[in-house]
Design an enzyme around this catalytic site. Structure first.
Site, PDB file in Angstrom:
ATOM      1  N   CYS A  15      32.770  40.013  46.062  1.00 48.12           N
ATOM      2  CA  CYS A  15      32.663  40.641  47.472  1.00 48.12           C
ATOM      3  C   CYS A  15      31.724  41.150  47.334  1.00 48.12           C
ATOM      4  O   CYS A  15      32.522  42.130  48.575  1.00 48.12           O
ATOM      5  CB  CYS A  15      33.956  40.813  47.705  1.00 48.12           C
ATOM      6  SG  CYS A  15      34.971  41.719  47.046  1.00 48.12           S
ATOM      7  N   LYS A  66      42.532  32.359  44.299  1.00 49.55           N
ATOM      8  CA  LYS A  66      40.991  31.200  43.760  1.00 49.55           C
ATOM      9  C   LYS A  66      42.548  30.438  43.049  1.00 49.55           C
ATOM     10  O   LYS A  66      42.229  29.568  42.881  1.00 49.55           O
ATOM     11  CB  LYS A  66      39.785  31.635  43.157  1.00 49.55           C
ATOM     12  CG  LYS A  66      39.591  32.721  44.731  1.00 49.55           C
ATOM     13  CD  LYS A  66      38.683  33.730  43.563  1.00 49.55           C
ATOM     14  CE  LYS A  66      37.484  34.132  44.613  1.00 49.55           C
ATOM     15  NZ  LYS A  66      38.477  35.082  45.981  1.00 49.55           N
ATOM     16  N   ALA A 125      44.310  37.487  39.487  1.00 51.17           N
ATOM     17  CA  ALA A 125      45.227  38.273  41.028  1.00 51.17           C
ATOM     18  C   ALA A 125      44.057  38.637  42.303  1.00 51.17           C
ATOM     19  O   ALA A 125      43.284  38.962  41.996  1.00 51.17           O
ATOM     20  CB  ALA A 125      46.098  39.258  39.888  1.00 51.17           C
ATOM     21  N   PRO A 126      45.124  38.730  43.167  1.00 50.65           N
ATOM     22  CA  PRO A 126      46.660  38.161  43.276  1.00 50.65           C
ATOM     23  C   PRO A 126      46.761  36.787  43.056  1.00 50.65           C
ATOM     24  O   PRO A 126      48.559  36.165  43.616  1.00 50.65           O
ATOM     25  CB  PRO A 126      46.830  38.584  44.621  1.00 50.65           C
ATOM     26  CG  PRO A 126      45.897  38.718  44.797  1.00 50.65           C
ATOM     27  CD  PRO A 126      44.609  39.525  44.770  1.00 50.65           C
ATOM     28  N   ASP A 169      36.065  35.470  39.306  1.00 50.00           N
ATOM     29  CA  ASP A 169      36.021  36.482  40.306  1.00 50.00           C
ATOM     30  C   ASP A 169      35.722  37.962  39.898  1.00 50.00           C
ATOM     31  O   ASP A 169      36.785  38.918  40.243  1.00 50.00           O
ATOM     32  CB  ASP A 169      37.077  36.328  41.437  1.00 50.00           C
ATOM     33  CG  ASP A 169      36.259  36.939  43.476  1.00 50.00           C
ATOM     34  OD1 ASP A 169      35.270  36.734  43.340  1.00 50.00           O
ATOM     35  OD2 ASP A 169      37.102  37.306  43.353  1.00 50.00           O
TER      36      ASP A 169
END
Length: 458
Positions: free
Chosen positions: A234, A118, A114-115, A181
């Site tokens: 990130c 990717k 989410a959201p 991620d």
């Protein structure tokens, strides 16, 4: 500087970067870059450049990515956004899905999806072939994920909301490609979203480092021999980046670092010396905001040794739906053909399943495949998801207006519109410049609005 960085963060970055800290710190004086990524299932980047609703310029390392001026334009308010032609996404965040070498027909997992930034790119790479499982442990966030995948016209996705360990019980050795991620401390996003600094001060990096090491073993378990795993964050934190990679390589000797095919002069290598890790960690990509036009990101591609077996899982044998006459008649009007054995029904709703799914019973699933529509008494109601998954030429009753036409805005606000040219009575595929938006139902030239109310333009 536009805002003050946490002192603890500043001290650590000075230690890590040395002489490079000054340009790094100076980068916070500039605005973050806004980006959008083209949905290549619907059009090419070259085609989009000819009709872009806002001024754009190319993101040099993303083939279908563009910068735009967020102060001067609002592309999320344009009908093309509602047609699923692009996704608003920070430029560096486009990198993980670009690096993972997904091919049509692959079995792909986006584990923390989410959201959907990717997942939508992974879906575009699959081009409707194979299967995409998009998971997020938060059910509310998974609903946003579902909307974005449907808006993009995805036909072969399964949207799930489960802990990774539970998924691993069902999908052992199933996936060709996996993207993780991972939840992280977000240091790379301080400039874009200063509020993240409060979260960083509350939790720090150790909380997320532990969480990542709980998630990744399940991902490794679900990866087939020979498959590829993309790990990204990130954050700048070596504890969450290089050290987590060192943990993976140490605990799972069947994994090795792979050299990404994507390269760019602004990319910096991983820093194994920061964690006393193996030299191969240099193959990872670090994105530094002072070196290129994007926020902070870390991307690492790994491969599992061995060769895939012919069939790692027993596929689910769905019970084909018994279609009503109205559903048959509607589906026959489409030029695209759906294999009858993959159409199933649940509570009168018809779904088109991806091929080769394992047994999914017991999982919290928001969607399996493409929702085609609902069989009601004496009629069939096609779904918003089906409208987004079609091209205008695949349905025999379309009504297209220029994107600038006021009726397009009225339609997207769920208002009734009157056709300016002849349309047949019945369901009409309403389009902006030939790109489908949703359904209407025509009667004597008046088109009753069937756009999904929850998606309406506000």
């Amino acid at each position: 500087m536009a805002f003050k960085l946490p002192e603890k963060f500043e001290r650590r970055m000075k230690e890590l970067l040395g002489a490079e800290f000054e340009p790094f710190e100076k980068g916070y004086e500039t605005e973050h870059a806004a980006g959008l990524r083209i949905n290549t299932m619907k059009l090419s980047a070259d085609e989009f450049q000819k009709l872009a609703p806002v001024p754009i310029r190319k993101i040099p390392w993303i083939s279908n990515g563009f910068y735009y001026d967020a102060d001067a334009a609002q592309p999320a308010k344009h009908p093309y956004y509602f047609a699923g032609l692009y996704y608003i996404q920070e430029p560096s965040a486009m990198t993980p899905a670009a690096v993972l070498p997904v091919e049509p027909g692959d079995r792909v997992l986006d584990l923390c999806a989410a959201p959907g930034g990717k997942s939508t790119e992974l879906a575009a790479k699959l081009r409707g072939e194979g299967v995409l499982v998009s998971n997020d442990i938060s059910n509310s966030r998974a609903k946003a994920l579902l909307k974005n995948l449907e808006l993009f016209g995805t036909r072969n996705a399964v949207i799930v909301s489960e802990p990774p360990a539970k998924l691993a019980e069902r999908f052992t050795g199933y996936f060709d490609k996996i993207l993780v991620d991972a939840p992280c401390s977000g240091e790379g996003m301080f400039r874009k979203s200063p509020a993240i600094m409060k979260n960083w001060e509350q939790y720090g990096v150790e909380y997320y480092r532990k969480l990542q090491r709980e998630i990744l073993p399940s991902a490794v378990k679900m990866l087939r021999p020979g498959g590829m795993l993309l790990y990204s964050t990130c954050t700048f934190s070596p504890e969450e980046d290089e050290d987590t990679l060192a943990f993976l390589l140490r605990e799972y000797p069947e994994l090795s670092m792979a050299e990404p095919a994507l390269s760019y002069e602004g990319f910096a290598p991983g820093r194994p010396e920061w964690v006393n890790g193996p030299e191969e960690i240099k193959k990872a990509i670090r994105i530094w905001p002072h070196r290129m036009e994007g926020e902070g990101h870390f991307v690492a591609l790994l491969q599992k040794s061995g060769e895939a077996k012919e069939e790692m899982q027993s596929a689910e044998q769905p019970c084909p739906a018994k279609l009503s006459e109205e559903a048959k008649e509607f589906l026959e009007r489409l030029s695209v053909r759906f294999a009858p054995e993959r159409i199933i029904s649940r509570e009168e709703r018809l779904y088109y399943l991806p091929e080769g799914l394992p047994q999914l019973g017991g999982l919290r699933i928001l969607r399996s495949g493409l929702l085609l529509g609902e069989m009601k008494k004496n009629r069939f109601e096609p779904s918003q998801a089906l409208a987004c998954a079609l091209k205008a030429e695949e349905y025999d009753n379309c009504y297209s207006l220029p994107a600038e036409d006021a009726d397009i805005i009225r339609y997207l606000k769920c208002e009734t519109i009157t056709a300016k040219e002849p349309v047949r009575d019945g369901f009409v595929l309403v389009c902006a410049d030939g790109y489908p938006l949703g359904w209407g139902k025509a009667s004597n030239g008046v088109i009753k609005n069937k756009y999904l109310a929850g998606w309406r333009m506000m």
